[in-house]
Design a protein around this motif. Structure first.
Motif, mmCIF file in Angstrom:
data_model
loop_
_atom_site.group_PDB
_atom_site.id
_atom_site.type_symbol
_atom_site.label_atom_id
_atom_site.label_comp_id
_atom_site.label_asym_id
_atom_site.label_seq_id
_atom_site.Cartn_x
_atom_site.Cartn_y
_atom_site.Cartn_z
ATOM 1 N N LYS A 153 1.876 -19.132 33.692
ATOM 2 C CA LYS A 153 0.998 -20.303 33.671
ATOM 3 C C LYS A 153 1.687 -21.570 33.170
ATOM 4 C CE LYS A 153 -3.470 -18.053 33.395
ATOM 5 N NZ LYS A 153 -3.279 -16.635 33.312
ATOM 6 N N ASN A 154 2.587 -21.460 32.218
ATOM 7 C CA ASN A 154 3.220 -22.651 31.659
ATOM 8 C C ASN A 154 4.427 -23.132 32.466
ATOM 9 O OD1 ASN A 154 4.902 -20.531 30.966
ATOM 10 N ND2 ASN A 154 5.505 -21.434 29.020
ATOM 11 N N LEU A 155 4.668 -22.491 33.583
ATOM 12 C CA LEU A 155 5.819 -22.833 34.414
ATOM 13 C C LEU A 155 5.352 -23.578 35.660
ATOM 14 C CD1 LEU A 155 8.893 -22.407 34.555
ATOM 15 C CD2 LEU A 155 8.449 -20.330 35.840
ATOM 16 N N HIS A 171 10.209 -25.714 36.004
ATOM 17 C CA HIS A 171 10.288 -26.394 34.714
ATOM 18 C C HIS A 171 8.952 -26.269 34.003
ATOM 19 C CE1 HIS A 171 8.083 -30.203 35.825
ATOM 20 N NE2 HIS A 171 8.265 -29.661 37.002
ATOM 21 N N ASN A 172 8.927 -26.669 32.733
ATOM 22 C CA ASN A 172 7.692 -26.628 31.964
ATOM 23 C C ASN A 172 6.780 -27.758 32.418
ATOM 24 O OD1 ASN A 172 8.107 -24.498 29.696
ATOM 25 N ND2 ASN A 172 10.063 -25.509 30.033
ATOM 26 N N ASN A 173 5.496 -27.609 32.184
ATOM 27 C CA ASN A 173 4.516 -28.576 32.678
ATOM 28 C C ASN A 173 4.631 -29.908 31.938
ATOM 29 O OD1 ASN A 173 3.259 -27.027 34.671
ATOM 30 N ND2 ASN A 173 2.129 -25.898 33.122
ATOM 31 N N ARG A 174 5.496 -30.751 32.424
ATOM 32 C CA ARG A 174 5.639 -32.095 31.879
ATOM 33 C C ARG A 174 6.274 -32.991 32.916
ATOM 34 N NH1 ARG A 174 9.971 -31.386 27.120
ATOM 35 N NH2 ARG A 174 11.811 -31.056 28.355
ATOM 36 N N LYS A 175 6.469 -34.241 32.559
ATOM 37 C CA LYS A 175 6.956 -35.235 33.508
ATOM 38 C C LYS A 175 8.318 -34.835 34.074
ATOM 39 C CE LYS A 175 5.964 -39.405 32.357
ATOM 40 N NZ LYS A 175 5.944 -40.747 31.766
#
Length: 181
Positions: A153-155, A171-175
């Motif tokens: 889920k966090n990927l 990548h991780n959930n970010r910009k």
């Protein structure tokens, strides 16, 4: 260039047709020049037992992929991986039959297109790079692990069509910034 600490970066470098070793050297030099801007200190790179490179003295993660005249470099302070492939017209069903799971093969047979094949292929490679083993694990490990990794889920999986290239970034959930060089 100032890089945000809580963001991930993808650098796309176009080259002339180079051999694999020349692309590798260019990618490493470019990586080290970017990292020296981010953080002072030793830029020593080693590899794990499966060949995944890492910085010995830095909390910076990276992944490199190249195909034809494109070099892709992913950099983050969290784990990240990237894979790119030139979408050539090939007989993809024999490869799919040999290396893909039953559900992946069905998806490709139903779509009958190169885009689906390359999305699945790059996703598999990126997922195995993400955990640091690459394609060394064999077919069963490749199918089981890539499915598990891609279900986290966090990927975040970003799929890009870039000219004639398919690019997959995990990548991780970010910009995510994409920089064309």
């Amino acid at each position: 260039m100032i890089l945000e600490k809580h963001a991930d970066y993808i650098f796309l470098l176009h080259t002339t047709e180079l051999n694999r070793m020349e692309k590798h050297k260019i990618a490493r030099k470019f990586l080290q020049s970017i990292v020296s801007v981010i953080e002072d200190g030793d830029n020593e790179i080693k590899t794990n037992i499966f060949g995944k490179p890492y910085f010995v003295y830095k909390n910076i993660y990276f992944s490199i992929s190249y195909s034809s005249n494109l070099i892709c470099l992913a950099i983050s302070n969290l784990n990240i991986s990237i894979d790119c492939e030139l979408m050539k017209k090939i007989e993809f069903m024999p490869i799919s039959d040999r290396l893909f799971s039953t559900s992946e093969k069905k998806c490709i047979k139903d779509s009958k297109d190169y885009d689906t094949f390359y999305t699945i292929w790059c996703s598999k490679e990126a997922s195995l790079k993400y955990i640091g083993i690459g394609l060394h694990g064999g077919k069963k490990l490749m199918n089981d692990l890539s499915h598990y990794i891609l279900s986290q889920k966090n990927l975040n999986k970003k799929v890009l069509n870039y000219g004639y290239f398919k690019i997959v970034v995990l990548h991780n959930n970010r910009k995510l910034y994409i920089i064309k060089c």
